[in-house]
Structure formats: C-alpha cells, structure tokens
Design an enzyme around this catalytic site. Structure first.
Site, PDB file in Angstrom:
ATOM      1  CB  VAL A 240       0.682   7.985  -4.671  1.00 20.78           C
ATOM      2  CG1 VAL A 240       1.032   6.790  -4.033  1.00 20.78           C
ATOM      3  CG2 VAL A 240      -0.763   8.483  -5.150  1.00 20.78           C
ATOM      4  CG  HIS A 241      -1.696  13.211  -2.545  1.00 20.45           C
ATOM      5  ND1 HIS A 241      -2.435  12.131  -2.064  1.00 20.45           N
ATOM      6  CD2 HIS A 241      -1.467  13.987  -1.247  1.00 20.45           C
ATOM      7  CE1 HIS A 241      -2.592  12.188  -0.780  1.00 20.45           C
ATOM      8  NE2 HIS A 241      -1.961  13.261  -0.342  1.00 20.45           N
TER       9      HIS A 241
ATOM     10  CG  ASN B 102      -5.432  11.230  11.594  1.00 20.57           C
ATOM     11  OD1 ASN B 102      -4.283  11.374  12.697  1.00 20.57           O
ATOM     12  ND2 ASN B 102      -5.102  10.661  10.478  1.00 20.57           N
TER      13      ASN B 102
ATOM     14  NE  ARG C  79      -2.368   3.205   2.517  1.00 21.93           N
ATOM     15  CZ  ARG C  79      -2.232   4.330   3.346  1.00 21.93           C
ATOM     16  NH1 ARG C  79      -0.691   4.559   3.694  1.00 21.93           N
ATOM     17  NH2 ARG C  79      -3.162   5.094   3.319  1.00 21.93           N
ATOM     18  CG  LEU C  80       2.581   2.337  -3.415  1.00 21.75           C
ATOM     19  CD1 LEU C  80       2.731   2.888  -4.791  1.00 21.75           C
ATOM     20  CD2 LEU C  80       3.732   1.695  -3.008  1.00 21.75           C
ATOM     21  CG  ASP C  81       1.522   7.325   3.396  1.00 21.07           C
ATOM     22  OD1 ASP C  81       0.303   7.159   4.060  1.00 21.07           O
ATOM     23  OD2 ASP C  81       1.947   8.337   3.473  1.00 21.07           O
TER      24      ASP C  81
ATOM     25  CD  GLU D 273      -3.205   7.783   1.939  1.00 17.61           C
ATOM     26  OE1 GLU D 273      -4.115   8.291   2.845  1.00 17.61           O
ATOM     27  OE2 GLU D 273      -2.062   7.806   2.085  1.00 17.61           O
TER      28      GLU D 273
ATOM     29  CG  ASP E 201      -9.843   8.017   2.049  1.00 14.62           C
ATOM     30  OD1 ASP E 201      -9.804   6.970   2.463  1.00 14.62           O
ATOM     31  OD2 ASP E 201      -8.678   8.849   2.255  1.00 14.62           O
TER      32      ASP E 201
ATOM     33  CB  VAL F 290     -16.571   4.277  -0.196  1.00  5.28           C
ATOM     34  CG1 VAL F 290     -17.348   3.181   0.145  1.00  5.28           C
ATOM     35  CG2 VAL F 290     -16.346   4.253  -1.810  1.00  5.28           C
TER      36      VAL F 290
ATOM     37  CG  HIS G 241      -3.976   4.016   9.706  1.00  8.77           C
ATOM     38  ND1 HIS G 241      -4.119   3.425   8.207  1.00  8.77           N
ATOM     39  CD2 HIS G 241      -3.565   5.143   9.396  1.00  8.77           C
ATOM     40  CE1 HIS G 241      -3.456   4.435   7.531  1.00  8.77           C
ATOM     41  NE2 HIS G 241      -2.986   5.280   8.178  1.00  8.77           N
TER      42      HIS G 241
END
Length: 596
Positions: free
Chosen positions: A259-260, A399, A255-257, A294, A322, A324, A394
């Site tokens: 990416v933007h 958060n 899972r790539l945190d 992401e 997100d 959804v 998470h």
C-alpha cells in the site's frame, strides 16, 4: 460489472464501459467479435448499450481501436488477451447462509498459492485439503492473488484483469466453491489483491480510461491514478472491486499488496475509503470483513482508528509486520546480508519485536535504507493482534535465489523454536503453506510469459537483485515448467519423518494458543524476553514470558538448566525434567505454564 439489467429488454444485457475521454465506443459480441454494436454515451464518462448476449463472449472497441476485454470482466476463458465472458455471480449455489465469520483478533492465518498447493493447481484441489487445515488449527486461509494474469503459471502479482478469476485455477465458480467449502468447515478466506500496479502484458486499461498517471511513479512504472484528473472513476474501479470480492464471492477479507505504492494526495486517502466500505459491509451483514495491508512504512497509522474529523489512522484492520520475520530469521539462521543486517547486529532486535513493538525500526536508523525509518507503536491505541507476523511468507522464501525455506538451512529443533516464538507472540500469526510440516520442497519464482524479451528481462533482473543483496546460489529459470513442479507441495510427506513430528508440533502450538489465556490476553508491551549465554557460551538461552506462559529455548549446541516455572505443556528436542528443574539440550524448546 456487466450483468443482467432489469431495465433492458427481456433476454438482453446492458453492457457498460467507462471511457471518459473517448469519442466513440463499440460493443463487439461473440468469440470472434463479428457482431458490432455502437454504444451511446451515458453519465460520468460511461458508455452503454443493451444487446442480446449470444454466446456470452464480448469485447469493446474505443475510438476505432482494436478489441479489448472489459476492464471489469468477471471471466477470461481464453486468457487475458481474449474476449470477456458474462458471469452471473448471483447464481452461485451458496450454502453458507449460517456463516458468522472469523474476527482478526484471535485468528491464525495460513497463506497459500493455489497453483502449487496441490498437483492439480486448482481451487478444487485446495478443497480436498481443507480438513488438513482444520486439523492443523488455523482459522483463516489467505489466497495469493487469483486475478487473471498472462499464461497458466505465476505468483499472481502481474494480474491485469482485476475482476476476473484466473481461469486455470477454476475460474469464478471454482473460487465460489472453495469459499463455500471453507465456510462449511469454519475457515474464513482472505484474498491477496494488488491495486498498486498491473502486469506488463495484457494490461489494456489505458486504452479505455485514465487509469494511470505520470504524476507519481512506482517500481513497476507509472502509478495508478488515484488523485489526478479522472481519478474518481479509477477509485470507483477499486472500490467496486473490493465490493465484488467481499459481497459477490463471500470473502472474509483482503490482503492489500504494497500500500506504500498507492500514491494518493487527496484529503481522504483511498485506504480510508476501503476501510469504510469494508466496515459498512461488515455491519450490514454481521460478518467481519478484514482488510490487512502490506506496508513498508512501519507506520502504525495504517491500522490506527479513524476519527470523525479525519485525523488519526486509515482505519484498516491489520498490517503485515515484516520486522518480526526479519528478527526471527536473523536469530535462527545467523544471516546478516541485505536488510537482515541491522537485526543481526543488534542483540535487542529479537526481544524488542517479541515483546515491545512489531517494528524494530520505529524511528531508528536503518542501515539498509540509509536513513531513519518507522514510527513507534502505542499498544493502547494499536494492539498487537492488528499486526500479522510470520516465520515464512511467499516473499521471504520465493525471493531468495533458490526459493529455500528456513528449515532447509537450520536443524529441525531451531525451526521448532521459530514456530514456538511466532505462535506464542502477541501478534496474529501467519504460516506459509508447507511450513507446518517442514516441507522439503522449495518455493521458487515462476512465470509463464509468451514474450521472450520479458522472460529474459525477468531472468536478468532477478540475478542482478540477488547479486546486489549478496544472496548466493543458482537462480532457477522462472520460465521452466520444472520450477513450478519443484515448488508444488508433496502431500505424501505428512506421514513421514521428520515432517510428521513437525506437523504435530505446529498443531500443539496452535492448540495452546487457543487454550491458554496468557497467549490470548497478554497485551503487547507486557511480555518479557531475555537472551543470555547457555552452556559454555557458544549457545544462547532465550526466555519469553507472556502471562502465565514461559517459553525456554536453547539456540545452538549447548545446554541450559532452569527451574520449571510450571508444567511442561509442550517440548521439542532434548528436553528433560529433573527434580523441579528443566534441562534443555541444543536447539531445543519447551513451553511451560499451567494447563487451561
């Protein structure tokens, strides 16, 4: 990676360091670094030397500076500030030679944090509960980041040694044991990786090479240098890291945190290179390797196929959706602050994300951002299963000010409705650890920094952010050990009510998802969702149809009566059947269809 080299003298190791702008480099051997060996320049900015490894500990010194860990260190036994240690990944005793993998299409994902999944907070602790996940019915475990970070406790998004496995979790061997044990039970393992930034403490990369640039900026400071001078070596650093996880550790996906925040102006974006690499490994090994991004852009190009001419998308395999989550959360809780505002105000938000598009904002105006956001999804190009959707993650729990889960603020029946809507959706569903049994424990933000200034800055920053978003509540101290304890799952809850009932509900929904063709095969855009008043109008009847499956749910305190469009396959709450008609009480849900 530093490891054995067949060209080196017997018993020695070849140590390599990428430091393209250095005038000199030195290898320091031993835990105390007392043995110093000058390194020689090699090709493309690398320095190298062969030496006897001694106790296996080593560090580097660039241009006479202080000792730093190997940027590609596989193990940091004394923490991120100490010397690195050699690891022979080829010596892991794997038993998964017959493993065939789990493709994204048809998968169900379970996100967990190693440090709080069990009281032990280790990979071996996770292994002890793998049978629970098999019984639950998920097929993929997604581990939150395990790259070495400062201290013992943390979420992992402040990792600074991206090749090293966090020692308190069990280090490299512990991760290998977990992956091997998961494969033996038919579970794939994904890992959350962070390439858009490094943590503020223990990040020594800049002392050896041009890993960062001021040409771009991120919320965490300077961007990782993906397109400036010297960026070839930085991109190789990232690509080799992906290869390490997928090949040496047998991981099934990443899972790539965020990416933007990977700023890359090259003709071929880094994400495309990562997708090509994962596909090559998949083809060569015959095991699916999945990359899930992401992204805050709401851009289907993230997962659109690549084309030979370079047009089209990046070719990544999936991305988080997100919107959804936001639509589900707003409908179930009534919250309308911050980014939930647009979802709460528009009654079409839930029908849209459950049937037509994973992006509510697909070219529409986002009040939270103050601008138009997103791009439409074409289901024939990008099917629904490429989007990973969730009721809890998470981020969306941790958060919040108190780290409260969705089930802490709404009745169990409404939580059950959310689970039914997610697990009958056209997307790849993802659960967050403890969600399946309505865990009473919160999941809060915690850190373990030794620097008082950093700990205080984090406290103040979170309090300020919650105030700006309008989220009320006491903010737990991230540095307090009690915050970690409070966030650790209580496994004794599984056998107690109301947790056991919720666990049975999740098991049932996951089983139906596997068994019913309508849930597996009805594509995005062909479902139907209707919202209408129920009872005296204080409640709402939600009807979702996907193929031969219908979900009926009453949100709020009211009653609704409908003809039964099939057999009741599962129900939660006040649900009765009379003379071919289904009567649902408040916060109740039924899944209706024909058994497989």
């Amino acid at each position: 990676m530093t490891d054995a080299d067949t060209t080196a003298p017997e018993g020695s190791r070849t140590y390599r360091l990428w430091a393209p702008d250095a005038s000199s480099a030195e290898l320091r051997l031993g835990a105390d670094g007392a043995s110093r060996v000058p390194m020689e320049p090699a090709e493309d900015g690398w320095w190298q030397v062969s030496a006897q490894p001694g106790d296996g500990r080593y560090s580097f010194c660039v241009d006479g500076g202080s000792a730093i860990p190997d940027p590609r260190s596989l193990r940091q036994p004394d923490g991120v500030h100490g010397p690195s240690a050699l690891v022979d990944t080829a010596a892991f005793p794997w038993t998964d030679q017959g493993w065939q993998g789990v493709p994204l299409q048809g998968a169900s994902v379970y996100e967990l944090h190693v440090g709080t999944f069990t009281p032990e907070g280790t990979f071996d602790g996770v292994v002890e509960h793998l049978d629970h996940l098999v019984d639950l019915g998920v097929s993929v475990i997604e581990l939150m980041p395990v790259a070495a970070f400062p201290g013992r406790h943390g979420w992992g998004y402040d990792g600074v040694c991206l090749y090293a496995v966090h020692e308190p979790y069990g280090g490299p061997k512990g991760l290998a044991r977990l992956v091997d044990a998961a494969h033996a039970r038919g579970l794939a393992v994904w890992l959350d990786v962070v390439y858009n930034h490094l943590g503020p403490v223990g990040n020594y990369l800049s002392q050896s090479g041009p890993y960062f640039t001021d040409r771009h900026h991120t919320p965490w400071g300077e961007a990782v240098n993906l397109d400036g001078p010297g960026s070839d070596g930085v991109r190789a650093f990232v690509l080799d890291n992906v290869r390490l996880w997928l090949e040496d550790y047998h991981l099934d996906g990443l899972r790539l945190d965020a990416v933007h925040a990977l700023h890359d102006e090259r003709a071929t974006h880094l994400l495309e290179e990562l997708a090509v690499l994962a596909d090559e490994i998949s083809e060569r090994t015959g095991i699916p390797r999945t990359l899930v991004a992401e992204s805050d852009r709401n851009d289907p190009a993230t997962v659109a196929p690549r084309s030979p001419g370079g047009a089209g998308g990046t070719g990544l395999h999936g991305q988080w959706a997100d919107d959804v989550h936001h639509a589900l959360h707003a409908a179930l809780t009534g919250e309308s602050q911050a980014y939930y505002g647009d979802f709460a105000r528009d009654p079409d938000s839930l029908p849209k994300v459950l049937s037509r598009s994973p992006f509510f904002h697909d070219g529409t105006f986002s009040t939270f951002r103050g601008r138009t956001h997103g791009r439409p999804v074409e289901p024939q190009v990008t099917p629904g299963w490429r989007f990973v959707a969730s009721l809890q993650t998470h981020d969306q729990i941790g958060n919040r000010a108190a780290g409260d889960r969705i089930g802490h603020a709404i009745p169990p029946g409404r939580h059950a409705i959310g689970a039914a809507l997610l697990l009958t959706s056209p997307y790849t569903p993802m659960l967050f650890m403890g969600e399946e049994y309505a865990a009473s424990t919160p999941w809060q933000y915690f850190t373990d920094h030794a620097e008082d200034w950093l700990a205080q800055a984090i406290r103040e920053g979170r309090e300020r952010e919650f105030s700006e978003h309008g989220w009320a509540g006491d903010v737990p101290d991230p540095q307090d050990r009690g915050t970690v304890t409070a966030s650790t799952l209580d496994w004794e809850e599984l056998g107690r009510e109301p947790h056991a009932r919720m666990l049975d509900w999740y098991r049932t929904l996951l089983r139906l998802r596997r068994e019913l063709p309508g849930l597996r095969e009805t594509p995005l855009g062909q479902g139907e969702v209707c919202r209408e008043p129920a009872g005296d109008g204080s409640a709402e009847l939600l009807t979702v149809r996907r193929g031969e499956v219908t979900v009926l749910a009453v949100l709020g305190e009211g009653r609704a009566e409908r003809e039964v469009p099939g057999q009741v396959l599962a129900a939660f709450g006040d649900v009765e059947e009379h003379a071919g008609r289904l009567v649902l009480g408040g916060d109740s849900v039924a899944v209706v269809g024909e058994p497989s």
